[in-house]
Design an enzyme around this catalytic site. Sequence first.
Site, short mmCIF file in Angstrom:
data_model
loop_
_atom_site.label_atom_id
_atom_site.label_comp_id
_atom_site.label_asym_id
_atom_site.label_seq_id
_atom_site.Cartn_x
_atom_site.Cartn_y
_atom_site.Cartn_z
N ASN A 43 33.75 41.18 48.61
CA ASN A 43 32.69 40.28 49.10
C ASN A 43 31.39 41.08 49.16
O ASN A 43 31.22 41.93 50.04
CB ASN A 43 33.09 39.76 50.49
CG ASN A 43 31.96 38.99 51.16
OD1 ASN A 43 30.97 38.63 50.53
ND2 ASN A 43 32.12 38.75 52.46
N TRP A 44 30.49 40.78 48.22
CA TRP A 44 29.25 41.57 48.15
C TRP A 44 28.23 41.14 49.21
O TRP A 44 27.20 41.79 49.34
CB TRP A 44 28.63 41.44 46.76
CG TRP A 44 29.44 42.06 45.67
CD1 TRP A 44 30.63 42.73 45.79
CD2 TRP A 44 29.13 42.09 44.27
NE1 TRP A 44 31.08 43.16 44.55
CE2 TRP A 44 30.17 42.77 43.61
CE3 TRP A 44 28.06 41.60 43.50
CZ2 TRP A 44 30.17 42.98 42.23
CZ3 TRP A 44 28.07 41.79 42.13
CH2 TRP A 44 29.11 42.48 41.50
N HIS A 89 34.22 32.52 56.36
CA HIS A 89 34.01 33.93 56.69
C HIS A 89 33.41 34.01 58.10
O HIS A 89 32.62 33.16 58.50
CB HIS A 89 33.07 34.58 55.66
CG HIS A 89 33.00 36.06 55.82
ND1 HIS A 89 32.20 36.67 56.76
CD2 HIS A 89 33.65 37.07 55.19
CE1 HIS A 89 32.36 37.98 56.69
NE2 HIS A 89 33.24 38.24 55.74
N GLU A 143 40.91 38.52 58.97
CA GLU A 143 39.84 39.50 59.15
C GLU A 143 39.47 39.57 60.63
O GLU A 143 38.65 38.76 61.11
CB GLU A 143 38.61 39.09 58.35
CG GLU A 143 38.83 39.01 56.86
CD GLU A 143 37.52 39.19 56.11
OE1 GLU A 143 37.40 40.22 55.45
OE2 GLU A 143 36.64 38.34 56.22
N SER A 165 37.02 46.84 57.09
CA SER A 165 36.88 48.28 56.86
C SER A 165 38.00 48.88 56.02
O SER A 165 38.46 50.00 56.28
CB SER A 165 36.72 49.02 58.20
OG SER A 165 35.58 48.53 58.89
N GLY A 172 34.41 44.30 52.07
CA GLY A 172 32.96 44.15 52.10
C GLY A 172 32.28 45.42 51.62
O GLY A 172 32.06 45.63 50.43
N GLY A 173 31.96 46.30 52.55
CA GLY A 173 31.19 47.51 52.25
C GLY A 173 31.72 48.30 51.06
O GLY A 173 30.95 48.72 50.19
C1 PEP Z 1 34.13 41.38 54.96
O1 PEP Z 1 32.94 41.19 54.97
O2 PEP Z 1 34.87 40.42 54.71
C2 PEP Z 1 34.64 42.71 55.25
C3 PEP Z 1 35.93 42.85 55.43
O3 PEP Z 1 33.73 43.74 55.34
P1 PEP Z 1 34.05 45.32 55.48
O4 PEP Z 1 35.07 45.66 54.45
O5 PEP Z 1 32.74 45.99 55.24
O6 PEP Z 1 34.58 45.53 56.86
#
Ligand code: PEP
Length: 250
Positions: A9-10, A95, A167, A212, A233-234
Amino acid sequence: MRNILVAGNWKMNTDSATASQLATEVANGFKTGSSVEMAIFPPYPYISIISAAAANTALQYGAQDLNEHGSGAHTGEICAPMLVELGCSMVLVGHSERRAMYGDTDARVAQKFMTAQAAGLTPVLCIGETLEQRESGQTEAVIASQLDAVLEQAGIAAFANAVLAYEPVWAIGTGKTASPEQAQQIHAFIRDKLSALDGIIAGQLRILYGGSVKGSNAAELFAQADIDGGLIGGASLTSEAFLAIYNAVA
Ligand code: PEP
């Protein structure tokens, strides 16, 4: 047998040049013979760029959200048929950032889920508890009510063509990952709850973990019995970090 899905997920990141380069590098990272799938969720304006970069590759792509209506007077919104026309196969719904900041109630998320499916998209339904909810012992109740909102409107049969993403909000973008045991416990809770309605559908449903995820923790998380990949995400914003997750399991 459930294929692992590594999904990126950008969010509201990249520009057209980096979107194209990132998608190309990710598509080129596929290992022949691996059953691990990859999907990316770029910002709307770059979906057609991704469509070109992903052409004739196994890379899947989709949008980060959609409107719950199929067309009409909804200025500024994007509907499911537009995403289908651009070659999207999936779309994120619910989300936690949309739930917290953009008015996605459980009922609206359920509408988005059904609108996506009606257009032929696979919804990736995101659910998860906040830190406050976890600390007050409400995690399972929150997860159950988020699921029930969709089940009541769409029915269990709709989960035959869906992906779930658990999540925990406290793990998103914070560097705090749920431990594999913590995540597995909730994934098993989700699968058991759905199994009570339809064992076959629940057994085939992919339940991703998000929060994360990185190359160093992906293998242990995805090795859990009920964790079928990740929503990232990141670490999806560079091909090195994203492919490190893929390579840890592919
Ligand atoms: C997300 O945005 O769905 C996510 C899991 O972000 P991150 O991996 O940065 O925690």
